[in-house]
Design an enzyme around this catalytic site. Sequence first.
Site, PDB file in Angstrom:
ATOM      1  N   TYR A 106       0.816  -1.184   0.051  1.00 20.89           N
ATOM      2  CA  TYR A 106       0.216   0.113   0.083  1.00 20.89           C
ATOM      3  C   TYR A 106       0.976   1.396  -0.127  1.00 20.89           C
ATOM      4  CZ  TYR A 106      -4.504  -2.343   0.050  1.00 20.89           C
ATOM      5  OH  TYR A 106      -5.428  -3.332  -0.154  1.00 20.89           O
ATOM      6  N   GLU A 183      -8.201 -28.789   9.100  1.00 21.55           N
ATOM      7  CA  GLU A 183      -8.089 -28.176   7.848  1.00 21.55           C
ATOM      8  C   GLU A 183      -8.887 -26.858   7.676  1.00 21.55           C
ATOM      9  OE1 GLU A 183      -9.170 -29.142   3.229  1.00 21.55           O
ATOM     10  OE2 GLU A 183      -9.233 -30.780   4.567  1.00 21.55           O
ATOM     11  N   ASP A 236      -9.985 -33.233   5.176  1.00 22.15           N
ATOM     12  CA  ASP A 236     -11.031 -33.987   4.114  1.00 22.15           C
ATOM     13  C   ASP A 236     -10.357 -35.056   3.660  1.00 22.15           C
ATOM     14  OD1 ASP A 236     -12.897 -32.135   4.697  1.00 22.15           O
ATOM     15  OD2 ASP A 236     -12.523 -31.068   2.851  1.00 22.15           O
TER      16      ASP A 236
END
Length: 355
Positions: A106, A183, A236
């Site tokens: 920035y 996760e 998963d």
Amino acid sequence: MADHHRGDEENSFDVLNSIENVILEIVTHLSKSEAPALVLPNRSSWDNVSFDSAIGLQMSSTSAVRMIRSDCPKTATTFSQILKILSVMYTLVQSNTYATKRDIYYNHPQLFGSQKIVDKIVDDVSCMLKVPRRSLHILATSKGLISGDLCYLEEDGTRIDCHSSSAPCTDIVSSAKFVLVVEKDATFQRLLHDDFCTKLSPCIMITGKGFPDVNSRLMVRKLWDVLHVPVFTLVDADPHGIEIMCVYKYGSVAMSFEAESLTIPSVMWLGLLPSDLERLQVPRNALIPLTKTDENKLDSLLKRSYVTDQAEWLKELMLMKKNRFKAEIQSLAAIGPDFLTNIYLPNKLRFGGWL
């Protein structure tokens, strides 16, 4: 405490010296009317890393490099961006102040064009100088969350209590029996809602909200170093989840130059295992067919030395390949709404259902 400060000063001196050496080389080339160039290790190639089971993926000392030339139209902009970041780092280290990668972007949006470019160059420079990003006084804003039996001091002296709040840290205090790396944020929130951290035994939960950022990995490593408790992962049952677990355990190619402070080789795969789907008879309609991308990722994982070294993991991945199905942790809700918190995790942790 004085020794600690002296160590910091020596470290800062070394960092400033490293940056000065780079600049000196550039100036020397210019004084001879030669176009200066910078040499960066290639952080995106598997050919550049070696696997060590005690540390994970490490950058090879003979890694391939790429040349960033100041007189080549393709790399001239990158050359000037690297110089700008080196000068920002130099000022920060010299004045003992810190900035985030976001601040750098920035302050100079025209020069960099995007946040991603800043992120990549900061890591490239860190790798080129062989100095951890933290020592260059550049911070990343963390996206991870942590909760559980944990108190610690942040660098500015703020005491953080993770029982009630959701950052490098010292004076870690915890009676946690294990760390659970989750996760996904959705699963983390669910376990938080079910008060999982106090139900079974005191523990610490952490999520990197998908693919983990460096701060999340540093925090898990710090907890493992200080508390000496088991670290379990809950991901998963799909190739993406398995890769995320591998990043915590063995590290990533891109950050292999910092492997020793980021990897936890003793991480255990608690779930969701492909074999759990058969064992628990997860309803067929809760399973998802593997996509072509999934199959490619699975084939890539099956070729990696850290997977082929682990007979039990290999068995699980081959089972997924054979069945051609994947499942999210949330698929356990198809058995019962509280199955994950009240049955699946307690049973796994009590009876040793991890790899």
